[in-house]
Structures are given as structure tokens and as C-alpha cells.
Design a protein around this motif. Sequence first.
Motif, PDB file in Angstrom:
ATOM      1  N   UNK A  52     -43.371  16.102  57.087  1.00 27.88           N
ATOM      2  CA  UNK A  52     -42.329  15.899  57.499  1.00 27.88           C
ATOM      3  C   UNK A  52     -41.166  16.632  56.804  1.00 27.88           C
ATOM      4  N   UNK A  53     -41.491  16.280  55.432  1.00 27.96           N
ATOM      5  CA  UNK A  53     -39.949  16.960  54.501  1.00 27.96           C
ATOM      6  C   UNK A  53     -39.546  18.307  54.436  1.00 27.96           C
ATOM      7  N   UNK A 204     -51.489   3.046  63.191  1.00 26.79           N
ATOM      8  CA  UNK A 204     -51.404   3.941  62.567  1.00 26.79           C
ATOM      9  C   UNK A 204     -49.745   4.109  62.346  1.00 26.79           C
ATOM     10  N   UNK A 205     -49.637   4.331  63.763  1.00 27.60           N
ATOM     11  CA  UNK A 205     -47.957   4.895  64.273  1.00 27.60           C
ATOM     12  C   UNK A 205     -47.187   4.165  63.547  1.00 27.60           C
ATOM     13  N   UNK A 210     -42.758   4.670  60.176  1.00 30.56           N
ATOM     14  CA  UNK A 210     -41.907   4.445  59.415  1.00 30.56           C
ATOM     15  C   UNK A 210     -41.759   4.781  58.050  1.00 30.56           C
ATOM     16  N   UNK A 211     -42.584   5.469  57.493  1.00 32.35           N
ATOM     17  CA  UNK A 211     -42.659   6.804  56.787  1.00 32.35           C
ATOM     18  C   UNK A 211     -41.910   8.174  57.100  1.00 32.35           C
ATOM     19  N   UNK A 212     -42.165   8.818  58.539  1.00 39.17           N
ATOM     20  CA  UNK A 212     -40.916   9.423  58.869  1.00 39.17           C
ATOM     21  C   UNK A 212     -39.433   9.177  59.015  1.00 39.17           C
ATOM     22  N   UNK A 213     -39.136   7.642  59.170  1.00 35.57           N
ATOM     23  CA  UNK A 213     -37.573   7.580  59.216  1.00 35.57           C
ATOM     24  C   UNK A 213     -37.090   7.370  57.589  1.00 35.57           C
TER      25      UNK A 213
END
Length: 298
Positions: A52-53, A204-205, A210-213
Motif C-alpha cells: 500500500x505505501x 479481514x476487510x 484500517x491499515x490502508x486508512x
Amino acid sequence: MIPYATVEEASLALGRNLTWLETVWFDYSATKSDYYLYCHNILFLFLVFSLAPLPLVFVELARSASGWFDRYKIQPKVNYSFSEMFQCYKDVMKMFILVVGPLQLVSYPSIQMIEIRSGLPLPTITEILPQLLVYFLIEDYTNYWVHRFFHSKWGYEKIHRVHHEYTAPIGYAAPYAHWAEVLLLGIPTFLGPAIAPGHMITFWLWIALRQIEAIETHSGYDFPWSPTKYIPFYGGAEYHDYHHYVGGQSQSNFASVFTYCDYIYGTDKGYRFQKKLLEQIKESSKKSNKYNGEIKSE
């Protein structure tokens, strides 16, 4: 584990044919234990932390090399090299291997206790979306108070100062923190599913989103095309960047996702004052440039 031997048996028990997704889920999970399914979180978190980063790394390198994306960088005087960003990733992976992964392995009894299900039927969109909203709201409120505790003298010096080593945050720095902070912030993340338990897929979602946010919030860039711009009361990168910029002295912008707690409890006053001041400076600069232009034209 799904208590049916065949798709036909599952269809008979549900009183209808399985959807395509339910058939795929049955084929994949029917012979797997709930513990095995739960441990997929380790893989998902690894992929999110790693991938993601990554686009933000290319954005930062392109900006440093050619000035591209300068207009979107919140703290444009700060530049990160590839080696610096890679070092941050390595530090995050070290924490992942030593703390996050083992925590996932041993925390399954809590999933059993709150009765997150993994069988059929699968949750519908109308079930998933309200649950995710509840999870975000509960996490945001409880995280706010944990974060405020971290900015007490003891909490900051002993724990939270590690996360604030990045005064200009980058995507990989979102989970960069002291091991105790990682453990304590797991409590707000878990509270939503504990209060309103759903399906394993919803869980899972939730963990992934939450981590992507958090990565988006720590991106260091304020992109006008971000879809999060349309979410009411969403803080985002520009909002959280102020918190990192002020650093250890910050008593402002504690929110993890939304801004309502900071507004209600008055912990966004410094941010709002600075933003108003910057807007006045920009307006004054525009008027000055316009005035100088008129003089030159004469």
C-alpha cells in the motif's frame, strides 16, 4: 469450518442455491479450520504494510528528482531518499515479525469468544458496510483517548516518541511505533468486532481498510483527487500531518480517522488557528501580487 460435506448439502441447509462467491468460499474454506482462516490476517497485513505505501515511494522519489508532485507535498522542504524509506520499511517488518505476527497467532481465542463466524451464508453488502462504519466509529473514538494518553509526559517519553521520529510522515511510517503502542492500539481496533461481531470476511476487510486508512493519513501528501475527500468529517493526511509537524508538544489533532472528537473536546484549536493564519497570509500575498502587477502595468 463449514459443517457441510458438499455444495448440495449446504444449499439444502440454506434453502437456496449458493451464490458464486459462496461456492468459491465453500471450495476454499470447507476443509480448513477457523484458526487457519483467522491467520490469513498475517498475510493480509504483510501485503498491506508492504504494497500500500509503495506508490508513495515512487511519488516521493519523482518529486525529489524533478519537482513533480511538489504542489501536493504537505511539508515540501522534507525529502526522503530511497534508502531512508527502505530503512523505515525494514523497521516496520521487524516489528511485524516480532510483535504483530505473533499477536495474530495467539489472539484466536478472542475471536472464538466474540463468535466471529466463518461459515455460510456470506455477509451481504448491506450487512458489511454498516458493520465497517460501526467499527471505524468505535475505533476512532477509543483511539482518540489512547492517543491523548500517549501525549502525556510519561506516555510520550516512554512510548509514543518513537512514532514521532517522523515529523514529516511517510506511508511506511504509519505502523512505525514502539511495541507497546502497537499492542495498546490493537484494543480500539478489536473493540468494534467485539461489540458487533460479523463474518470473518468482514473482519479481514476491517483490518485491511484500517491499515490502508492509516497509510493514507501518513502519506505526507494532500491529493485533491483522493476519494476520502468526500467522506464527512474525515481528517486525512493534511489534518494528521499537522500533529506530526508539531511533534511531542502537540495537544492537537489526536483523531485517527474523523475530526469530530477533536472538535467536541477542543483539541483542534491549534490546527484551526494555523490554518486560518495560513489562509490570511495567502490572501494577503495574492492581493500584494495583484497590486504590484497593477503598478507595473501603469
